[in-house]
Structure formats: C-alpha cells, structure tokens
Scaffold this active site. Structure first.
Site, mmCIF file in Angstrom:
data_model
loop_
_atom_site.group_PDB
_atom_site.id
_atom_site.type_symbol
_atom_site.label_atom_id
_atom_site.label_comp_id
_atom_site.label_asym_id
_atom_site.label_seq_id
_atom_site.Cartn_x
_atom_site.Cartn_y
_atom_site.Cartn_z
ATOM 1 N N GLU A 1 -41.708 61.172 35.739
ATOM 2 C CA GLU A 1 -42.263 60.314 36.783
ATOM 3 C C GLU A 1 -43.548 60.993 37.233
ATOM 4 O OE1 GLU A 1 -43.616 59.186 40.019
ATOM 5 O OE2 GLU A 1 -41.824 59.995 40.981
ATOM 6 N N GLY B 1 -46.838 66.731 32.935
ATOM 7 C CA GLY B 1 -45.890 65.882 32.222
ATOM 8 C C GLY B 1 -46.169 65.830 30.732
ATOM 9 N N CYS C 1 -47.054 59.412 44.901
ATOM 10 C CA CYS C 1 -47.452 59.024 43.548
ATOM 11 C C CYS C 1 -47.671 57.525 43.420
ATOM 12 C CB CYS C 1 -46.419 59.500 42.531
ATOM 13 S SG CYS C 1 -44.735 58.965 42.922
ATOM 14 N N LYS D 1 -35.828 73.396 39.945
ATOM 15 C CA LYS D 1 -36.921 74.204 40.487
ATOM 16 C C LYS D 1 -37.716 73.381 41.498
ATOM 17 C CE LYS D 1 -41.189 74.967 39.176
ATOM 18 N NZ LYS D 1 -41.885 75.141 40.488
ATOM 19 N N GLU E 1 -56.502 59.860 40.312
ATOM 20 C CA GLU E 1 -55.550 59.988 41.409
ATOM 21 C C GLU E 1 -56.036 61.063 42.378
ATOM 22 O OE1 GLU E 1 -50.746 60.152 41.970
ATOM 23 O OE2 GLU E 1 -51.612 61.549 40.532
ATOM 24 N N GLY F 1 -44.146 64.895 38.863
ATOM 25 C CA GLY F 1 -45.339 65.678 39.175
ATOM 26 C C GLY F 1 -46.570 65.094 38.510
ATOM 27 N N SER F 2 -47.514 65.956 38.206
ATOM 28 C CA SER F 2 -48.792 65.500 37.674
ATOM 29 C C SER F 2 -48.670 65.041 36.228
ATOM 30 C CB SER F 2 -49.833 66.623 37.765
ATOM 31 O OG SER F 2 -49.564 67.632 36.808
ATOM 32 N N THR F 3 -49.560 64.134 35.839
ATOM 33 C CA THR F 3 -49.581 63.634 34.465
ATOM 34 C C THR F 3 -49.896 64.741 33.476
ATOM 35 O OG1 THR F 3 -50.159 61.396 35.170
ATOM 36 C CG2 THR F 3 -50.724 61.999 32.911
#
Length: 492
Positions: free
Chosen positions: A271, A254, A305, A197, A402, A249-251
C-alpha cells in the site's frame, strides 16, 4: 488562522469573535519510560548489538524516550520466535483465537485516552484526530477481525483456507497504531504469527501495543515488535523463513521490496503513495464540498497516502470554491497538538518538512500561484501552514508528485470527460472523491476512475468492513474487509 497556544480567535457567521482558550490534554495519562527494548517472544529485550535511537516529539523536538534499534540478528531471533509460535497458534480453533483479539480490542478501548495522547506526542497530529478517529478505528479493526476468526471457511476463499505462516509487516509513521491494526488483526485472525517494524520516528504506540498483547495473555511469539530503521525492514522482507510481506509506505521502498520478494514463495501486499483527485462539479453542494476538501487534504497535515491533494473543480464554480476554501482555512487553528482546539498539528519530522518545502518552492518557481493561510508558526518543532496553489497545470511537480503535506493543488475542468482524464493522469491510483448532487453522474464518473477507493460527497471515510488499496504505483492487494483476509491465507 490562529495559534491555539496563544488562545486564537475565529469569527461566527455574524462576524463576532470567538475566543479559544487553550484546552490541553494532560500528558500525565501517559507514563513514558526513559527507554524501551525490542519485543521478541513475549519479552522486552535489548538489541543484539546494543544500538539505540531516540524518538522525538515533532511539535517540541524534545526527546520522548530511547528505543532499542533492531538489526539483522534481532530480526532472525524474532522470526524464529514467530515460527515456533505458529504451530500452536494456527492449531487453535478460530473461536479461541477470536477471544484474544476481542481482549486486545477491549484493552485498546480501556486505554484509548492514554494511547491517543501517546500517538499525538510521538506523531504530532492533533489530539482530536487520535482521540476521535484513530483509536476508535484501531479497536474496531480488532473487533471486526475477531468476528472473522471462526468463519474463515465462509469468507469466499474455499472451504478450508489455511494460514500462511510468519508475516513480516512494515508500517509507516502517519497512522502508527491504525496501520498496526490494519495488519496485525487480519493476520492473527487467519492464524498467522507476526513480526512488525514500526517507523523509526513513531515507535512508541507499537511498543505500548506489545504490552497490551501481554495483558491480553497472547501466547509468546505470536506478535513481535522490532523498532528500527530501513535495514531492519530490509532484513525482515528478505528473511528466508518469512511467508508473507506487508508494507505500507513510499512507492520507492515498495519497489525495492517487490524486487526482493520476486521469485520467492512469499505473498506480498503493498500500500504505497497516492495523488488523489477530489472532483467538484458545478451542481455539487459547495459548502459541503469545501468541508470535504479541507478534510481530504488537511486531515493529519496532509500526511495521508489517500489525501485529496489535487482539487479538480469545474470552471464555472472554480472561483467561488477557491474563495470559500480560503475563507475556511483562515478559521483553522494551528498549534499545540495536545490542545483540543487544534486543527493543524506538527509535521512528523524535519526530513518531511524539508520535502514539503522543496516541492512548494518548486510550485512557485514553475509559475503556480501560492496562497498560505495566515498564521504564526511556533518557534520550536516542525510546522507548515496550510497552502493552496492555483493556476496549476498537469506539468507542475506539485500536480504530479506526492507532497505528503498540507498542500493543495487546484486544477479546473469543463466536462466530465476532462475531469476523468485529468484525474487518471497520474502514476498513482489510490483514491478519489466526487462531489455532485446527481447520483447518476457520480456512478458514471466513478467507474471510469482508476482508483482503489472512490468517495461520493465525502472524503477520508474509513471502516474496517471496507477494503482499501490501490492500482499502478499505489501498490496492489487490499487491506480491510473480507478482502483483507485473503492476503493472509493460502487460497490456492
């Protein structure tokens, strides 16, 4: 700083002006269809519920195309197609799988100009980045893993490593085609099939890649592409017939995926975000360091990132470094991403621009000193001038969170121990850079940094042979290199 669309100016070492005439790359090399479907089992198809969404150009806000939006039923169709294809694909000798990967790599090279323009249109990054960095790396990853396809028994994971099965892969919008290559190339080399995706703001290059798969004769169902929103990604990661989940992507997302996968047999790599420290010692080659600082945080508008978003500079040279950095930023050119002179392109979306604006406003409110490069922002699209904050403390949000934008926070240190303590004082652990003329100092500091990637007298340098990944809230697992194969193999 000047806007390239108006033919901005910069000065040479003697103060004489250079005049930069616009040099736009032609859009004619990309033939965009008015609409695109999902790519399932080797064919483009509408979404089961007929839903679509529009993808916009970040630099002009024009509609580029309409794209089918995948839902849970489409995810199920794609996973079933990937499962059917898995048996025959994994049974092929590694040398046969390698042929397909080599073909894909060569077609990417042949279509690199077209794909670079497409990526710039859909993402907003400067054409010289997509042309000179992204596309060469995309092809290199497929070439590299094609070489591994018939050598898996020698990769260090046992004499007869087996593929896992169906891999569900969710990629971000900052490097759409490169993140696709990072995930699909090792998965196919290891004998897995894929459901991927792309991000909802940058679906086009993944759909063009689907066409490349067909041109390469890749068997149906081996690669499936499902443009969509978060609900499609959630359905993929939760699908009971998925064996491997890979997410960049974002934490926050995740963590949700980790909770979904917990307790299942699925293998997971994440990641996630970062807050990289770029450490400059007083003996560093300062001119070189300034260039590294610029590439570390302003490459791809800081939407990286592993960006060096925290500059830790030794107190004795802090003023000199910051002054040199500001002078350098006034020479960067912001404007039309398709202009070959452009250094700073558009922010990917209105939502991301709002996030950057909120955090920079917080930095000012909390007492940091803000400096933005003087430039005129275009009247349409999403733009943010390169910005540097000084007088920053570790308590400031801009030093902890971030930002994912062209914003640099400058902190100072006196000793190597203090530099290490400040660099590690973050929930993230993805990247770091060290600038010094002493190799012994670089090695001594590097081994103390809790970061997955540490660059020495450089920053943001990537190679398919080198593993990439982080610690703590930056995720776990590695992509790239021999290590990147392990995530797609049953090594028990």
């Amino acid at each position: 700083m000047s806007e390239t669309t108006s033919g901005g100016t910069a000065k040479d070492a003697f103060g004489s002006p250079f005049i930069y005439a616009p040099a736009p790359e032609s859009r004619a090399v990309v033939d965009l269809a008015p609409s695109y479907g999902l790519f399932i089992d080797g064919e483009f198809t509408e979404a089961a519920d007929g839903q679509v969404f529009k993808t916009l150009s970040p630099s002009t806000e024009e509609v580029l195309s309409e794209v089918a939006r995948a839902g849970a039923e489409d995810v199920d169709r794609a996973v079933k197609a990937a499962r059917r294809a898995f048996g025959p694909w994994s049974a092929l000798p590694g040398a046969e799988r390698a042929k397909y990967l080599f073909r894909i790599a060569r077609i990417i090279q042949e279509r690199s100009r077209e794909l670079a323009v497409l990526e710039t249109l859909d993402n907003g990054k400067p054409i010289k980045e997509t042309r000179d960095s992204d596309l060469p790396l995309v092809a290199a990853h497929f070439f590299y893993y094609a070489g591994w396809a018939d050598k898996l028994a020698h990769a260090g994971f046992g004499p007869d490593p087996r593929p896992l099965g169906v891999a569900a892969q969710v990629i971000p919008w900052n490097f759409p085609l490169l993140m696709l290559a990072w995930k699909i190339a090792p998965a196919l080399a290891a004998g897995n099939t894929v459901v991927l995706k792309p991000a909802e703001t940058t679906p086009l290059s993944a759909l063009f890649f689907a066409d490349i798969c067909r041109s390469a004769g890749l068997p149906k169902g081996v690669v499936n592409i499902l443009p969509g929103y978060g609900d499609a990604g959630a359905a993929m990661t939760a699908h009971p017939d998925v064996d491997k989940v890979a997410f960049t992507g974002s934490t926050a997302v995740g963590k949700e995926i980790a909770r979904t996968v917990a307790g299942t047999r699925k293998k997971l790599t994440l990641e996630l975000g970062g807050k990289g420290a770029n450490i400059v010692f007083d003996d560093a080659p300062l001119d070189q360091a300034v260039e590294g600082i610029v590439s570390g945080i302003f490459f791809n508008q800081g939407q990286v990132c592993c960006a060096g978003s925290r500059l830790l500079v030794q107190e004795s040279v802090a003023e000199e470094v910051v002054d040199a950095l500001k002078r350098r930023l006034t020479t960067l050119r912001l404007g039309d991403p398709l202009d070959k002179n452009t250094d700073i392109g558009a922010i990917n979306s209105a939502e991301q621009l709002a996030r950057i604006t909120e955090l920079t406003d917080a930095g000012e409110a909390e007492g940091a000193e803000r400096w933005s490069a003087p430039c005129e922002l275009p009247s349409t699209g999403h733009w943010f001038a390169p910005t540097v904050f000084t007088q920053v403390t570790q308590a400031h949000r801009i030093a902890r969170e971030e930002i994912f934008g062209p914003v640099l926070s400058v902190l100072t240190f006196r000793t190597p121990a203090e530099a290490v303590a400040k660099a590690n004082n973050t929930p993230y652990g993805l990247s770091a850079g060290i600038w010094s003329e002493k190799g012994s100092r670089i090695l001594a500091v590097a081994e103390k940094l809790r970061a997955g990637v540490v660059w020495a007298n450089s920053f943001n340098k990537f190679d398919p042979t080198s593993p990439f990944g982080g610690y703590k809230e930056s995720g776990h697992g590695r992509e790239g290199g021999r290590h990147g194969l392990e995530a797609y193999l049953d090594v028990r």
